[in-house]
Design a protein around this motif. Structure first.
Motif, PDB file in Angstrom:
ATOM      1  N   ASN A  99       0.847  -1.186   0.000  1.00 37.26           N
ATOM      2  CA  ASN A  99       0.000   0.000   0.000  1.00 37.26           C
ATOM      3  C   ASN A  99       0.883   1.235   0.000  1.00 37.26           C
ATOM      4  O   ASN A  99       1.960   1.239   0.589  1.00 37.26           O
ATOM      5  CB  ASN A  99      -0.883   0.010   1.251  1.00 37.26           C
ATOM      6  CG  ASN A  99      -1.776  -1.205   1.297  1.00 37.26           C
ATOM      7  OD1 ASN A  99      -2.390  -1.544   0.313  1.00 37.26           O
ATOM      8  ND2 ASN A  99      -1.833  -1.866   2.433  1.00 37.26           N
ATOM      9  N   THR A 100       0.415   2.297  -0.637  1.00 38.36           N
ATOM     10  CA  THR A 100       1.202   3.519  -0.696  1.00 38.36           C
ATOM     11  C   THR A 100       0.656   4.621   0.194  1.00 38.36           C
ATOM     12  O   THR A 100       1.353   5.582   0.476  1.00 38.36           O
ATOM     13  CB  THR A 100       1.294   4.038  -2.148  1.00 38.36           C
ATOM     14  OG1 THR A 100      -0.034   4.257  -2.640  1.00 38.36           O
ATOM     15  CG2 THR A 100       2.011   3.038  -3.034  1.00 38.36           C
ATOM     16  N   THR A 110      -9.456   5.402   3.727  1.00 39.18           N
ATOM     17  CA  THR A 110      -9.017   5.051   2.377  1.00 39.18           C
ATOM     18  C   THR A 110      -7.661   4.358   2.433  1.00 39.18           C
ATOM     19  O   THR A 110      -6.821   4.700   3.261  1.00 39.18           O
ATOM     20  CB  THR A 110      -8.905   6.293   1.462  1.00 39.18           C
ATOM     21  OG1 THR A 110      -7.981   7.207   2.040  1.00 39.18           O
ATOM     22  CG2 THR A 110     -10.246   6.975   1.283  1.00 39.18           C
ATOM     23  N   VAL A 111      -7.464   3.385   1.545  1.00 36.42           N
ATOM     24  CA  VAL A 111      -6.176   2.710   1.383  1.00 36.42           C
ATOM     25  C   VAL A 111      -5.842   2.766  -0.106  1.00 36.42           C
ATOM     26  O   VAL A 111      -6.657   2.378  -0.944  1.00 36.42           O
ATOM     27  CB  VAL A 111      -6.217   1.250   1.869  1.00 36.42           C
ATOM     28  CG1 VAL A 111      -4.895   0.548   1.595  1.00 36.42           C
ATOM     29  CG2 VAL A 111      -6.557   1.191   3.352  1.00 36.42           C
ATOM     30  N   THR A 112      -4.658   3.252  -0.419  1.00 33.93           N
ATOM     31  CA  THR A 112      -4.231   3.401  -1.803  1.00 33.93           C
ATOM     32  C   THR A 112      -3.018   2.514  -2.053  1.00 33.93           C
ATOM     33  O   THR A 112      -2.103   2.452  -1.234  1.00 33.93           O
ATOM     34  CB  THR A 112      -3.864   4.871  -2.113  1.00 33.93           C
ATOM     35  OG1 THR A 112      -4.994   5.687  -1.819  1.00 33.93           O
ATOM     36  CG2 THR A 112      -3.477   5.050  -3.570  1.00 33.93           C
ATOM     37  N   ASP A 113      -3.030   1.821  -3.189  1.00 34.84           N
ATOM     38  CA  ASP A 113      -1.879   1.050  -3.622  1.00 34.84           C
ATOM     39  C   ASP A 113      -1.753   1.192  -5.129  1.00 34.84           C
ATOM     40  O   ASP A 113      -2.418   2.031  -5.733  1.00 34.84           O
ATOM     41  CB  ASP A 113      -1.958  -0.414  -3.174  1.00 34.84           C
ATOM     42  CG  ASP A 113      -3.143  -1.160  -3.766  1.00 34.84           C
ATOM     43  OD1 ASP A 113      -3.720  -0.705  -4.763  1.00 34.84           O
ATOM     44  OD2 ASP A 113      -3.464  -2.231  -3.234  1.00 34.84           O
ATOM     45  N   GLY A 116      -4.971   1.303  -7.177  1.00 37.11           N
ATOM     46  CA  GLY A 116      -5.942   2.372  -7.004  1.00 37.11           C
ATOM     47  C   GLY A 116      -6.262   2.607  -5.544  1.00 37.11           C
ATOM     48  O   GLY A 116      -5.505   2.209  -4.662  1.00 37.11           O
ATOM     49  N   THR A 117      -7.379   3.257  -5.293  1.00 33.39           N
ATOM     50  CA  THR A 117      -7.782   3.627  -3.936  1.00 33.39           C
ATOM     51  C   THR A 117      -9.101   2.956  -3.581  1.00 33.39           C
ATOM     52  O   THR A 117     -10.048   2.974  -4.357  1.00 33.39           O
ATOM     53  CB  THR A 117      -7.937   5.157  -3.822  1.00 33.39           C
ATOM     54  OG1 THR A 117      -6.684   5.771  -4.116  1.00 33.39           O
ATOM     55  CG2 THR A 117      -8.377   5.567  -2.422  1.00 33.39           C
ATOM     56  N   SER A 119     -12.095   2.812  -0.514  1.00 32.23           N
ATOM     57  CA  SER A 119     -12.633   3.660   0.538  1.00 32.23           C
ATOM     58  C   SER A 119     -13.777   2.940   1.235  1.00 32.23           C
ATOM     59  O   SER A 119     -14.553   2.234   0.600  1.00 32.23           O
ATOM     60  CB  SER A 119     -13.143   4.978  -0.078  1.00 32.23           C
ATOM     61  OG  SER A 119     -13.698   5.799   0.917  1.00 32.23           O
TER      62      SER A 119
END
Length: 134
Positions: A99-100, A110-113, A116-117, A119
């Motif tokens: 994850n980024t 929200t978790v973004t990798d 994509g994201t 939510s």
């Protein structure tokens, strides 16, 4: 790995650890304890008296009505269910899994990798500070 440290939620993977403080959105135990719970109805038997978790069942007990429970198994994964997951995606590239970013926007986490994201709105699950103050 995902964890909770104080009021911050953390996500750790091969890319490192990301953290988001949830204190501004959700009430802490200290904030809940400081609430004035006198509802001025002069009837102490109509107050909620006990909250417990047994297995995956959350139970609320009232002195008059007794106990009411809800099974959370369909909502949250148990430790056994998480341990049984097969996390090998067979692409032979361990660097594309991390994850980024993790964030909180209002009541949505929200978790973004690289894909994509994602939510999830947590408003229906947790009380906000504003809802507790009302």
């Amino acid at each position: 790995a995902i964890g909770l440290s104080g009021t911050s939620i953390t996500v750790t993977d091969l890319g490192g650890t990301l953290s988001q403080d949830l204190d501004g959105t959700f009430a802490t135990d200290a904030e809940l304890a400081a609430l004035n719970t006198d509802d001025a109805d002069a009837d102490p038997t109509n107050e909620l008296s006990d909250l417990s978790l047994t297995g995956t069942t959350l139970e609320l007990t009232n002195a008059v009505a007794g106990a009411t429970g809800v099974d959370l198994d369909g909502t949250f994964a148990t430790d056994a269910e998480l341990a049984a997951l097969n996390t090998d995606d067979a692409d032979a590239d361990p660097t594309n899994e991390y994850n980024t970013a993790i964030g909180l926007s209002g009541t949505s986490i929200t978790v973004t990798d690289l894909g994509g994201t994602l939510s999830q709105d947590l408003d229906g699950t947790f009380a906000t500070d504003a809802e507790l103050a009302a």
